[in-house]
Design an enzyme around this catalytic site. Sequence first.
Site, PDB file in Angstrom:
ATOM      1  N   LYS A 200      -2.387  -3.718  -2.645  1.00 54.46           N
ATOM      2  CA  LYS A 200      -2.128  -3.170  -1.586  1.00 54.46           C
ATOM      3  C   LYS A 200      -0.972  -2.557  -1.482  1.00 54.46           C
ATOM      4  CE  LYS A 200      -3.883  -1.231   3.569  1.00 54.46           C
ATOM      5  NZ  LYS A 200      -4.064  -2.275   4.885  1.00 54.46           N
ATOM      6  N   LYS A 253      -6.235  -1.570  -3.201  1.00 55.44           N
ATOM      7  CA  LYS A 253      -6.164  -1.073  -2.985  1.00 55.44           C
ATOM      8  C   LYS A 253      -5.247   0.444  -2.725  1.00 55.44           C
ATOM      9  CE  LYS A 253      -7.164  -0.087   1.866  1.00 55.44           C
ATOM     10  NZ  LYS A 253      -6.751  -0.725   3.514  1.00 55.44           N
ATOM     11  N   TYR A 318     -16.883   3.497   1.992  1.00 51.56           N
ATOM     12  CA  TYR A 318     -18.014   4.352   2.972  1.00 51.56           C
ATOM     13  C   TYR A 318     -19.165   5.088   2.449  1.00 51.56           C
ATOM     14  CZ  TYR A 318     -13.502   3.288   5.156  1.00 51.56           C
ATOM     15  OH  TYR A 318     -12.695   2.608   5.215  1.00 51.56           O
TER      16      TYR A 318
HETATM   17  C1  PBG Z   1      -4.614  -1.432   8.405  1.00 51.45           C
HETATM   18  C2  PBG Z   1      -5.993  -1.063   6.904  1.00 51.45           C
HETATM   19  C3  PBG Z   1      -5.390   0.026   6.349  1.00 51.45           C
HETATM   20  C4  PBG Z   1      -6.701   0.031   5.913  1.00 51.45           C
HETATM   21  C5  PBG Z   1      -8.124  -0.878   5.840  1.00 51.45           C
HETATM   22  N1  PBG Z   1      -6.635  -2.050   6.958  1.00 51.45           N
HETATM   23  C6  PBG Z   1      -4.875   1.240   6.303  1.00 51.45           C
HETATM   24  C7  PBG Z   1      -3.301   0.945   6.648  1.00 51.45           C
HETATM   25  O1  PBG Z   1      -2.640  -0.397   5.680  1.00 51.45           O
HETATM   26  O2  PBG Z   1      -2.409   1.717   7.480  1.00 51.45           O
HETATM   27  C8  PBG Z   1      -7.366   1.737   5.217  1.00 51.45           C
HETATM   28  C9  PBG Z   1      -8.965   1.986   5.052  1.00 51.45           C
HETATM   29  C10 PBG Z   1      -9.307   3.009   4.579  1.00 51.45           C
HETATM   30  O3  PBG Z   1      -8.336   4.406   4.145  1.00 51.45           O
HETATM   31  O4  PBG Z   1     -10.221   3.848   4.321  1.00 51.45           O
HETATM   32  N2  PBG Z   1      -4.285  -3.290   7.779  1.00 51.45           N
END
Ligand code: PBG
Length: 327
Positions: A200, A253, A318
Amino acid sequence: MNALKQLNLTHRLRRLRQTRAIRELVAETVLRKEDFVFPIFIREGENIAEEIPSMPNIFRFSIDNALRECEELLKLGIVAVDVFGIPAEKSDDAREAYHDNGIVQRAVRAIKKEFPELCVMTDVALDPFTTHGHDGLVSDGKILNDETVDVLARMALSHAVAGADFVAPSDMMDGRVAAIREELDDNGFTHVGIVAYSAKYASAFYAPFRDALNSAPKFGDKKTYQMNPANSDEAIREIELDIQEGADIVMIKPALAYLDIVRRAKETFHVPIAVYNVSGEYAMVKAAEHQGWIDGERVMLEMLLSMKRAGASLIFSYFAKEVAKLL
Ligand code: PBG
């Protein structure tokens, strides 16, 4: 013409593109409704459906309306949701995150009661629950690792008790997959799986999501735990460790800007690969479509197909409902 004759075109790849029928016959990648996981934002209250301004058609639902949404998803052929909770109260210790009667725990119980066939995944991270918006506990401006992992394991267990099929840690603390696996197993939840957000990245593509959950970090950024977009070998290490620690499914991600990582992971590992087609990727398509600058539907399909082609088996998106209507 002469030049072409000399080339002696035995191989004419355009033969396989002549008609729709032929193109379909030789298509290498197909999208299926069952590829998708729909992220669902659930808040307190009754009969609430608040549209998120930067994410047209995506809502914060109260539990009653979330149930209606799940019913619609199943009718459309979507088989899985990922639950994100918006607690009534945030705190420094994120205590609502593991409360037996927290928003996620109640939502999961309600969904599994009404729709046992729906695969319910839950986001495991502290950011929606902390006052400062970080994914971990904070001390002296630093994000604590091991202390956070204890809380995450507790949170994951509370989701399993509520009936989650999978827990999905998205926090990027070191060692959390192992801790969650152990906590689940020690408490008799050996059947509950882990989708690890393994690679991530610290990305600007999460902005609309942070609006949706009111979870933007109040100080600093997430670069001490989320990955540097410059790195690819490190993603492989992260994924490798999560698999060793017990992840059943690993995630990359965001999706679009990281398809090279997806391809590498697909070629390196033999576990299902998930991608998260994040909020910013959704918002960009919606905004450009709204302006009349692109054909949103075709761009959506092309993006999702590229994720599948790169090697993803599951796509958190989404767009799930919208695409299911077309498939
Ligand atoms: C946080 C989390 C995030 C997303 C999913 N879980 C945002 C972040 O790390 O600040 C992002 C999902 C998206 O942007 O659709 N644990």
